[in-house]
Design an enzyme around this catalytic site. Structure first.
Site, PDB file in Angstrom:
ATOM      1  N   GLY A  17      40.804 -22.242 -88.860  1.00 46.86           N
ATOM      2  CA  GLY A  17      42.178 -21.065 -89.787  1.00 46.86           C
ATOM      3  C   GLY A  17      43.235 -22.212 -90.369  1.00 46.86           C
ATOM      4  O   GLY A  17      43.511 -22.884 -90.523  1.00 46.86           O
ATOM      5  N   SER A  20      45.474 -21.376 -95.196  1.00 41.21           N
ATOM      6  CA  SER A  20      46.392 -21.011 -95.952  1.00 41.21           C
ATOM      7  C   SER A  20      46.202 -23.302 -95.092  1.00 41.21           C
ATOM      8  O   SER A  20      46.317 -23.488 -94.575  1.00 41.21           O
ATOM      9  CB  SER A  20      47.331 -20.660 -95.858  1.00 41.21           C
ATOM     10  OG  SER A  20      47.359 -20.392 -94.389  1.00 41.21           O
ATOM     11  N   ASP A  62      38.870 -13.738 -85.704  1.00 41.78           N
ATOM     12  CA  ASP A  62      39.796 -13.981 -85.028  1.00 41.78           C
ATOM     13  C   ASP A  62      39.687 -15.526 -83.770  1.00 41.78           C
ATOM     14  O   ASP A  62      38.907 -14.726 -82.672  1.00 41.78           O
ATOM     15  CB  ASP A  62      40.710 -13.262 -84.536  1.00 41.78           C
ATOM     16  CG  ASP A  62      41.840 -12.712 -83.760  1.00 41.78           C
ATOM     17  OD1 ASP A  62      42.013 -14.211 -83.066  1.00 41.78           O
ATOM     18  OD2 ASP A  62      42.671 -12.496 -83.754  1.00 41.78           O
ATOM     19  N   SER A 141      49.856 -32.818 -83.105  1.00 40.80           N
ATOM     20  CA  SER A 141      50.946 -32.624 -83.637  1.00 40.80           C
ATOM     21  C   SER A 141      51.979 -33.762 -83.341  1.00 40.80           C
ATOM     22  O   SER A 141      52.138 -34.473 -81.852  1.00 40.80           O
ATOM     23  CB  SER A 141      51.683 -31.404 -83.130  1.00 40.80           C
ATOM     24  OG  SER A 141      53.370 -31.742 -84.161  1.00 40.80           O
ATOM     25  N   TYR A 154      53.436 -24.068 -77.436  1.00 43.07           N
ATOM     26  CA  TYR A 154      53.150 -25.290 -78.515  1.00 43.07           C
ATOM     27  C   TYR A 154      52.776 -26.572 -77.776  1.00 43.07           C
ATOM     28  O   TYR A 154      51.892 -27.519 -78.216  1.00 43.07           O
ATOM     29  CB  TYR A 154      53.661 -25.406 -79.722  1.00 43.07           C
ATOM     30  CG  TYR A 154      53.628 -26.123 -81.003  1.00 43.07           C
ATOM     31  CD1 TYR A 154      51.973 -25.265 -82.125  1.00 43.07           C
ATOM     32  CD2 TYR A 154      53.584 -26.900 -80.958  1.00 43.07           C
ATOM     33  CE1 TYR A 154      51.847 -26.069 -82.627  1.00 43.07           C
ATOM     34  CE2 TYR A 154      52.978 -27.472 -82.390  1.00 43.07           C
ATOM     35  CZ  TYR A 154      52.727 -27.232 -83.767  1.00 43.07           C
ATOM     36  OH  TYR A 154      51.684 -27.639 -83.942  1.00 43.07           O
ATOM     37  N   ALA A 157      50.117 -27.882 -75.344  1.00 41.36           N
ATOM     38  CA  ALA A 157      48.584 -26.969 -76.175  1.00 41.36           C
ATOM     39  C   ALA A 157      48.457 -28.413 -77.349  1.00 41.36           C
ATOM     40  O   ALA A 157      47.187 -29.192 -76.814  1.00 41.36           O
ATOM     41  CB  ALA A 157      48.681 -26.253 -76.967  1.00 41.36           C
ATOM     42  N   LYS A 158      49.772 -29.166 -77.865  1.00 33.93           N
ATOM     43  CA  LYS A 158      49.384 -30.084 -78.940  1.00 33.93           C
ATOM     44  C   LYS A 158      49.255 -31.948 -77.515  1.00 33.93           C
ATOM     45  O   LYS A 158      48.231 -31.965 -78.257  1.00 33.93           O
ATOM     46  CB  LYS A 158      50.025 -30.189 -79.234  1.00 33.93           C
ATOM     47  CG  LYS A 158      50.455 -28.905 -80.838  1.00 33.93           C
ATOM     48  CD  LYS A 158      48.975 -29.295 -81.415  1.00 33.93           C
ATOM     49  CE  LYS A 158      49.339 -27.927 -82.412  1.00 33.93           C
ATOM     50  NZ  LYS A 158      47.763 -28.178 -83.025  1.00 33.93           N
TER      51      LYS A 158
HETATM   52  N1  LIG Z   1      52.777 -27.279 -90.839  1.00 31.94           N
HETATM   53  C1  LIG Z   1      53.035 -28.527 -89.725  1.00 31.94           C
HETATM   54  O1  LIG Z   1      54.458 -29.493 -90.621  1.00 31.94           O
HETATM   55  C2  LIG Z   1      52.676 -29.268 -88.660  1.00 31.94           C
HETATM   56  C3  LIG Z   1      52.436 -30.425 -87.932  1.00 31.94           C
HETATM   57  C4  LIG Z   1      52.077 -31.224 -86.674  1.00 31.94           C
HETATM   58  C5  LIG Z   1      50.779 -30.114 -86.931  1.00 31.94           C
HETATM   59  N2  LIG Z   1      50.347 -29.337 -87.246  1.00 31.94           N
HETATM   60  C6  LIG Z   1      49.738 -28.871 -87.064  1.00 31.94           C
HETATM   61  O2  LIG Z   1      48.730 -29.017 -88.300  1.00 31.94           O
HETATM   62  C7  LIG Z   1      47.073 -27.697 -88.099  1.00 31.94           C
HETATM   63  C8  LIG Z   1      47.758 -26.707 -88.944  1.00 31.94           C
HETATM   64  O3  LIG Z   1      48.589 -26.587 -89.709  1.00 31.94           O
HETATM   65  P1  LIG Z   1      49.645 -25.654 -90.874  1.00 31.94           P
HETATM   66  O4  LIG Z   1      51.137 -26.144 -90.858  1.00 31.94           O
HETATM   67  O5  LIG Z   1      48.503 -25.803 -91.825  1.00 31.94           O
HETATM   68  O6  LIG Z   1      49.633 -24.361 -90.076  1.00 31.94           O
HETATM   69  P2  LIG Z   1      49.651 -22.684 -90.644  1.00 31.94           P
HETATM   70  O7  LIG Z   1      50.279 -21.786 -89.767  1.00 31.94           O
HETATM   71  O8  LIG Z   1      49.892 -22.754 -91.905  1.00 31.94           O
HETATM   72  O9  LIG Z   1      48.001 -22.103 -91.383  1.00 31.94           O
HETATM   73  C9  LIG Z   1      46.939 -21.872 -90.227  1.00 31.94           C
HETATM   74  C10 LIG Z   1      46.102 -21.104 -90.283  1.00 31.94           C
HETATM   75  O10 LIG Z   1      45.504 -19.962 -89.073  1.00 31.94           O
HETATM   76  C11 LIG Z   1      45.391 -19.168 -88.722  1.00 31.94           C
HETATM   77  N3  LIG Z   1      45.570 -18.436 -87.822  1.00 31.94           N
HETATM   78  C12 LIG Z   1      46.288 -18.176 -86.842  1.00 31.94           C
HETATM   79  N4  LIG Z   1      46.110 -17.558 -85.923  1.00 31.94           N
HETATM   80  C13 LIG Z   1      44.256 -17.859 -86.108  1.00 31.94           C
HETATM   81  C14 LIG Z   1      43.767 -16.497 -85.356  1.00 31.94           C
HETATM   82  N5  LIG Z   1      44.248 -16.474 -83.884  1.00 31.94           N
HETATM   83  N6  LIG Z   1      42.474 -16.782 -85.486  1.00 31.94           N
HETATM   84  C15 LIG Z   1      41.544 -17.416 -86.685  1.00 31.94           C
HETATM   85  N7  LIG Z   1      43.116 -17.746 -87.589  1.00 31.94           N
HETATM   86  C16 LIG Z   1      44.050 -18.178 -87.246  1.00 31.94           C
HETATM   87  C17 LIG Z   1      46.022 -18.479 -90.099  1.00 31.94           C
HETATM   88  O11 LIG Z   1      46.295 -16.886 -90.473  1.00 31.94           O
HETATM   89  C18 LIG Z   1      46.159 -20.039 -90.891  1.00 31.94           C
HETATM   90  O12 LIG Z   1      45.934 -19.558 -92.379  1.00 31.94           O
HETATM   91  C19 LIG Z   1      47.756 -26.923 -87.028  1.00 31.94           C
HETATM   92  O13 LIG Z   1      46.895 -26.960 -85.847  1.00 31.94           O
HETATM   93  C20 LIG Z   1      49.590 -27.285 -86.004  1.00 31.94           C
HETATM   94  O14 LIG Z   1      49.811 -26.973 -85.292  1.00 31.94           O
HETATM   95  C21 LIG Z   1      51.278 -29.112 -88.454  1.00 31.94           C
END
Ligand SMILES: NC(=O)c1ccc[n+]([C@@H]2O[C@H](COP(=O)([O-])OP(=O)(O)OC[C@H]3O[C@@H](n4cnc5c(N)ncnc54)[C@H](O)[C@@H]3O)[C@@H](O)[C@H]2O)c1
Length: 247
Positions: A17, A20, A62, A141, A154, A157-158
């Site tokens: 993933g 982005s 996916d 998270s 969510y 899962a986390k």
């Molecule tokens: N952004 C935050 O504030 C935050 C906070 C705590 C934890 N996190 C964790 O950090 C990690 C990254 O977060 P983020 O904010 O960059 O997420 P994001 O949603 O910006 O990016 C997730 C990426 O996963 C891809 N994706 C989604 N579903 C998919 C699938 N079924 N198969 C393949 N690819 C898929 C999306 O296209 C995207 O590029 C995640 O595990 C998120 O839970 C993020």
């Protein structure tokens, strides 16, 4: 550019993933250290553009299809030539009130937020075990602890990812495979800016944190570099919070 870790030169890194958001910052950070980086995502346009920018390899996949995930990782690892670091990053923070979590909606959330971390780790273990070397990082998270409303699947899962981190670290430590979790606070990604980050929401966040600055994907990538580096050789089974002092 963060500090230099010469050991990453030529090491092989796979990230789920990562077209982005925080995942893209992982691609950039490890590529800048001279690592060979491959990643998957469903977003082909963003994935191909990022891969071109950093000389990484993109695989469209996916993760909710376990067989496709295993096959994609197999292909990526043979192209890379090895696997030293796996980052289980993929997630979808779609929100539902708890009473709307019918079995199908619940399962769909775990299929992206939990299951792929186990399947990708299992595939990685097969490659890492004979070499007695490897690092796995799971993106959890602070919401695993704070449990905000409308995120029950969510949050579950986390929280499960932290348990999985400890279980795999215990079982695979004998093969010198280290497994750690990273729990970010609110990281300002494209998706957060687009969907969730309002001026009021950010002002409220700033009232709750100690350090008065936004957390960037690059801040999280710096922690991942450290945890994957040889400087962290004795660190395993831990969950690292990077939230500016929110929790
Ligand atoms: N952004 C935050 O504030 C935050 C906070 C705590 C934890 N996190 C964790 O950090 C990690 C990254 O977060 P983020 O904010 O960059 O997420 P994001 O949603 O910006 O990016 C997730 C990426 O996963 C891809 N994706 C989604 N579903 C998919 C699938 N079924 N198969 C393949 N690819 C898929 C999306 O296209 C995207 O590029 C995640 O595990 C998120 O839970 C993020």
């Amino acid at each position: 550019m963060s500090r230099r870790y010469p050991e990453f030169e030529g090491r092989c890194v796979f990230i789920t993933g990562a077209a982005s958001g925080i995942g893209a910052a992982f691609v950039a950070a490890f590529a800048a250290q001279g690592a060979r980086v491959a990643f998957l995502d469903t977003n082909r346009d963003a994935g191909e553009a990022l891969a071109r920018q950093y000389g990484a390899r993109f695989h469209e996949c996916d993760v909710t299809e376990p067989a496709a995930l295993a096959a994609t990782m197999g292909r990526a690892i043979s192209e890379l030539g090895a696997l030293d670091v796996l980052i289980n990053n993929v997630a979808n923070d779609q929100r539902h009130p708890a009473d709307a979590l019918d079995p199908q909606t619940w399962r769909a959330s775990l299929a992206v937020n939990l299951d792929p971390a186990m399947e990708a780790s299992r595939v990685a273990y097969e490659v890492m075990r004979p070499l007695r070397n490897g690092v796995i990082l799971n993106l959890s998270s602070i919401n695993a602890h704070l449990a905000p409303a409308n995120m029950a699947a969510y949050v579950a899962a986390k929280a499960a990812l932290i348990g999985l981190t400890k279980a795999l670290a215990r079982e695979w430590g004998a093969a010198n495979i280290r497994v750690n979790a990273i729990s970010p606070g609110w990281v300002v990604t494209e998706r957060q800016l687009e969907l969730w980050l309002t001026p009021e929401g950010e002002a409220e966040w700033m009232r709750q944190v100690a350090l008065q600055r936004r957390i960037s994907p690059e801040d999280v990538a710096k922690l991942a570099l450290f945890l994957a580096s040889d400087d962290a050789a004795l660190i395993t089974g831990q969950n690292f919070i990077i939230d500016g002092g929110r929790t």
